[in-house]
Each structure stands twice: as C-alpha cells, then as structure tokens.
Motif scaffolding. Sequence first.
Motif, PDB file in Angstrom:
ATOM      1  N   TYR A  41     -65.086 -62.022 -26.558  1.00 30.59           N
ATOM      2  CA  TYR A  41     -65.772 -60.546 -27.194  1.00 30.59           C
ATOM      3  C   TYR A  41     -67.223 -60.329 -26.632  1.00 30.59           C
ATOM      4  N   ASP A  84     -74.495 -64.010 -31.170  1.00 35.51           N
ATOM      5  CA  ASP A  84     -73.140 -64.287 -31.492  1.00 35.51           C
ATOM      6  C   ASP A  84     -72.225 -64.298 -30.353  1.00 35.51           C
ATOM      7  N   ASP A 108     -66.099 -68.697 -31.195  1.00 35.72           N
ATOM      8  CA  ASP A 108     -66.777 -67.561 -31.968  1.00 35.72           C
ATOM      9  C   ASP A 108     -68.102 -68.247 -32.875  1.00 35.72           C
ATOM     10  N   THR A 119     -72.219 -68.034 -33.782  1.00 32.74           N
ATOM     11  CA  THR A 119     -73.659 -67.519 -33.975  1.00 32.74           C
ATOM     12  C   THR A 119     -74.400 -68.437 -34.527  1.00 32.74           C
ATOM     13  N   GLU A 155     -68.480 -67.878 -41.469  1.00 27.18           N
ATOM     14  CA  GLU A 155     -69.813 -67.027 -41.211  1.00 27.18           C
ATOM     15  C   GLU A 155     -70.459 -66.261 -42.114  1.00 27.18           C
ATOM     16  N   GLU A 184     -72.328 -69.230 -37.833  1.00 25.71           N
ATOM     17  CA  GLU A 184     -70.914 -69.065 -37.721  1.00 25.71           C
ATOM     18  C   GLU A 184     -70.500 -70.466 -36.923  1.00 25.71           C
TER      19      GLU A 184
HETATM   20 MN    MN Z   1     -68.980 -64.078 -34.185  1.00 20.45          MN
END
Ligand code: MN
Length: 440
Positions: free
Chosen positions: A205, A236, A247, A249, A370, A410
């Motif tokens: 992402y 993140d 994923d 953070t 998260e 996260e």
């Molecule tokens: Mn994230």
Amino acid sequence: MTHYPSIRKNLARRLPDGLILLSGGNPVPRNHDVDFVFRQKSDFLYLTGVEEPGCYLLIDPKRGREMLFLPRIDNHHRVWLGDVPGPREARSLYGVAEAHYTDELPRLLKAGMGGYRTLYADPEAAKKAGSSRLKVAAGALRDALDELRICKTPGELEHMKRANDISGKAHREVMRRTRPGMYEYQIQSIFEFECMKAGLKHLGYPSIVAAGRNGAVLHYHANSAQLKNGEFLLIDAGAECKGYSADITRTFPANGKFSSRQRDIYSVVLDAQKSCIDRARPGVISADLHVHSMTVIAQGLKELGILKGDVTGLVEGGAVRLFYPHGLTHTLGLDVHDTLGGRRRKLPNPTKVPVRFVARLEPGFVITMEPGVYFIDALLKDPELRRKHKGSVDFAKAESFLSLGGVRIEDDIVVRPHGPPLNLTTVPKEIADVEAACAR
Ligand code: MN
Ligand code: GLY
Ligand code: MN
C-alpha cells in the motif's frame, strides 16, 4: 511454488460440482502509451503465484485437471515489452500440469463441460467464457475463496514472514537514519530503498510517512512536509512478498528522545496493543478485542486527564472514539485489508460499538493489531461532538496535544492453536528500545 497445487486442490474440493474459471488482471492504462504498474489479481496470485498479466486458470474438479492459459504475444509485444513465458516454459516455471494459450480457452472450456451444470467464474472470466449452457455462479466462488484465504497455510506464512522481516529491517533503518529537517518523502525513500535492496520490489500500500500533526490523518498520503525537532514521526509502511503484504506502523521522536508528553500518549497506545496481542487467541471475537483496546485507551486517557468519567461510559458513549476513530484489527494477506472470510464466518456484532471486522479468531488467521491515539482538529473542534461529549472530554487539555499529531503502533500476528499469537513484527516498540534504535 510448492504450496500452490495444494491451494488449488482445496478450492476444487470446495466446489466439486462445477468448472472453475478465474481471470488474472490486465494492465490499466495511465495515459498515452503508459500503464499503471501491473498488480496481478489477488485470487489469481493465491492460486497460481503467476505475476504475468492476461492469464486465466481453469480447474476441472471431477477430472482432476488444471489448465493455465497464457497470452499469445506477437513481435510488437516482444519489441516493446519483452518476451513472456509460453506454455512449455510455464509448466515448469509455475508447476502446472497443463498450460495453453488463451485463444484455446473457448475450445478447452467447451470440451470440459460434460457432467457440469455450473461455471464458478469471476465476472471477467465469465465474460471471456462467453455464453454457454453452464450457469455462472460468481458469488459462490467469491465465498469459497474468502473462506480459504482467511486461514493461511504454512507456505503462505513463509511469504508473510519474509515480507515482515524485510519491512521490519527497513523500519529499523528509518529509525536509525531519520533526522529533524528531513522531508517526509526522504524518509519514505529510506524505507522503500531498503525493501527493494533486500529483494521486495512492491509495496502492499502507499507508505504513510507523517510528521507531527500529519500523524493525525489516518491515511495521510502527501508525504511532503518537513519533520521538525520535537515532533513525532509516524510511519505506516509494508512491502509485499509474492503478493503477501506486511502492514507495520511505528511512531518515534524525530530527535530520538521521547518528551514526557510523547511518552504519556505513546505508553497508553503501547499498553493497549500489548494487551490485545496477548488476548488474540482462537475463539476470541475480534470485536471484543476492539472494545478491550478502547477500554485500555479510555482508562489511559482518563489517567492523563483528557477524558473524564466512567470508563465503560466513555467506550459505549463514543467519547474515546474522538481519539481512536478506527478499528483495532483487520485481516492481512494478499490484500492489505484482506478477506473477512465467507458468509459462514460473518457474525453479528456482540458489542455496543460499531466494528467492521467481526469474526471468531481461528488458528492461521493473520491479523494486524493497531490501536492508536490521535488529536484530530476536525473532531476536537466539531461543535456537535463538543456538545455531545462535553461531560466526558477536557477539550482544552485535548487541544493542547494537537501538535503531537497521533501515535499508532501496528504489528502483524498469526493466531496459533494454543497460547498467545506469533508476532511476525520485530521492530522495536518499547520506549527504551525505540530510543536505542534512534540513537545517533
Ligand atoms: Mn498500516
Ligand atoms: N496501512 C493501512 C492500515 O493500517 O490499515
Ligand atoms: Mn493495518
């Protein structure tokens, strides 16, 4: 390559009474003669690992046949975009028994229809198949794939672990090299360079790299501001391995040392995160974990004098959501916000707070943890919210934290059959460890 045949067999076992046809993706034009970077459809990656565009997969469960279809390219394609594997090469490359060109799909599909009344196909594949006597069932295919994709196999977990290991190392590099005065996009480049250097070419992402107040924008994407001394940096970011995303953070002080206000807010989020990770076990309902995280955060913000009153009331009345307006967890896999499971797994929300992901955790689920605390101008200055929560929030005190932005921590965890989950994320998060990682 090894785990893909068993995944295809699992799908065939779930849908034994029809032909199964899936499409990969096609390039999406960006502007004249330029396409967006191609990303294979997640379902196709799940079943084949094939990253080339223009492919199809046909599974005939009764006869135990699997056919991969590849585009027949011409010299114009070879000149401008290069060669792509043909059927012979694809068989060994992708471990499929049969591979053909896509122009042979109509003929082979027709030949395989005997004994079936249903075609389990995604909409694009159904279009490619054209009209036939088979009844297209897209919903049942979606449901079967969602059910399967939510529990990760050991082969999938290997990819997820690699995505996390490399992304984690990149996060540590970011902590080590970030300095006040850098721009958010320069910090982003450290993360992305480290992932690519280690062999992961794609991100799961767009990276969120947010200095100071920008940390309070949940999906911040400008990444263009300058980081100042005394601010937090929230990053993140996660790379993909064979399509499986990390994923992660982290929030850390620009100058490497937590101020006491930063320490206070950070500790509330860290407590909530660790407590939820420990509770993420089979049978637990994800929505209950979310409520638990809200409770820990409400208690923490109450101790800091930002919230007032009974903690259950702060959670159920929504005051804590002014500071924590997103979910605790989502599934993670080939999509960063991955499948929520098929219909069978969808439960009514047993809690009094709105939550999108309501599922009973099972071994093999990979989910994020998260929690966050944010000081969001738009919420703290909203007249209606101020009226509604005036007895529960010390708004003057809350506003004094606006420049802090937000804190999110996260990690990515795997639910195990017994005991606490396996945490795939090994980036420092204890205050002393973060300061050591930022040491300069
Ligand atoms: Mn994230
Ligand atoms: N990176 C998006 C999210 O944490 O859900
Ligand atoms: Mn996430």
